[in-house]
Design a protein around this motif. Structure first.
Motif, PDB file in Angstrom:
ATOM      1  N   GLN A   4     -28.539  -9.698 -11.668  1.00  0.00           N
ATOM      2  CA  GLN A   4     -27.729  -8.484 -11.739  1.00  0.00           C
ATOM      3  C   GLN A   4     -28.525  -7.229 -11.418  1.00  0.00           C
ATOM      4  O   GLN A   4     -27.966  -6.140 -11.404  1.00  0.00           O
ATOM      5  N   THR A   5     -29.832  -7.355 -11.176  1.00  0.00           N
ATOM      6  CA  THR A   5     -30.640  -6.174 -10.888  1.00  0.00           C
ATOM      7  C   THR A   5     -31.329  -6.330  -9.539  1.00  0.00           C
ATOM      8  O   THR A   5     -31.676  -7.422  -9.114  1.00  0.00           O
ATOM      9  N   ASP A   6     -31.553  -5.205  -8.910  1.00  0.00           N
ATOM     10  CA  ASP A   6     -32.281  -5.198  -7.649  1.00  0.00           C
ATOM     11  C   ASP A   6     -33.777  -5.239  -7.954  1.00  0.00           C
ATOM     12  O   ASP A   6     -34.188  -5.010  -9.091  1.00  0.00           O
ATOM     13  N   PRO A   7     -34.615  -5.529  -6.959  1.00  0.00           N
ATOM     14  CA  PRO A   7     -36.060  -5.643  -7.201  1.00  0.00           C
ATOM     15  C   PRO A   7     -36.681  -4.379  -7.818  1.00  0.00           C
ATOM     16  O   PRO A   7     -37.549  -4.487  -8.689  1.00  0.00           O
ATOM     17  N   GLN A   8     -36.250  -3.206  -7.397  1.00  0.00           N
ATOM     18  CA  GLN A   8     -36.809  -1.965  -7.952  1.00  0.00           C
ATOM     19  C   GLN A   8     -36.476  -1.838  -9.435  1.00  0.00           C
ATOM     20  O   GLN A   8     -37.335  -1.495 -10.241  1.00  0.00           O
ATOM     21  N   THR A   9     -35.248  -2.146  -9.803  1.00  0.00           N
ATOM     22  CA  THR A   9     -34.850  -2.071 -11.214  1.00  0.00           C
ATOM     23  C   THR A   9     -35.607  -3.102 -12.029  1.00  0.00           C
ATOM     24  O   THR A   9     -36.063  -2.821 -13.146  1.00  0.00           O
ATOM     25  N   THR A  10     -35.769  -4.294 -11.476  1.00  0.00           N
ATOM     26  CA  THR A  10     -36.534  -5.329 -12.164  1.00  0.00           C
ATOM     27  C   THR A  10     -37.956  -4.852 -12.428  1.00  0.00           C
ATOM     28  O   THR A  10     -38.474  -4.990 -13.537  1.00  0.00           O
TER      29      THR A  10
END
Length: 104
Positions: A4-10
Motif C-alpha cells: 500500500q506504500t510507494d518506495p519513498q514512503t516505505t
C-alpha cells in the motif's frame, strides 16, 4: 515493502522507525548496557553507528567512527560512556561469550 506504500514512503517509515529506536536507546533506555543488547539481540549502539556509517559510505559520504557514534548516542561517545556505561560483570562477559558461540 507494504504493497500500500510507494518506495519513498516505505523509506520514510523505515527511517522514522530507526529514529524512534535510536531515540529510545538514547533517552528512555540509556540504562540498558551495550553488552546486554549484544547478549540478547546480537547488536548494540555501536553496531547501529557502524551500520549508519556504512550507509553513508554507500552514498559516498565520508563519516568517521566518532561522528557516526555521536549520531547514535546523541553526544560524543567519550562523554556518553562515563555517564551511562558500566564495566561488564563476569556474568555478562560469560553470557556474551556463550551468545557469541551460539551465533557463530
Amino acid at each position: 515493502m507494504n504493497p500500500q506504500t510507494d518506495p519513498q514512503t516505505t523509506t520514510e517509515l523505515e527511517a522514522a522507525a530507526f529514529r524512534r529506536l535510536r531515540d529510545h536507546l538514547m533517552r528512555e533506555r540509556a540504562d540498558v548496557q551495550n553488552i546486554d543488547l549484544m547478549i540478547l539481540a546480537g547488536f548494540c549502539r555501536n553496531c547501529l553507528a557502524d551500520w549508519y556509517r556504512d550507509a553513508a559510505a554507500e552514498r559516498g559520504i565520508a563519516l568517521d567512527k566518532d561522528a557516526a557514534r555521536e549520531a547514535i548516542y546523541g553526544m560524543p561517545f567519550a562523554q556518553w560512556k562515563p555517564q551511562h556505561q558500566k564495566d561488564a560483570t563476569p556474568e555478562q562477559l560469560a553470557a556474551f561469550e556463550a551468545a557469541q558461540k551460539r551465533h557463530a
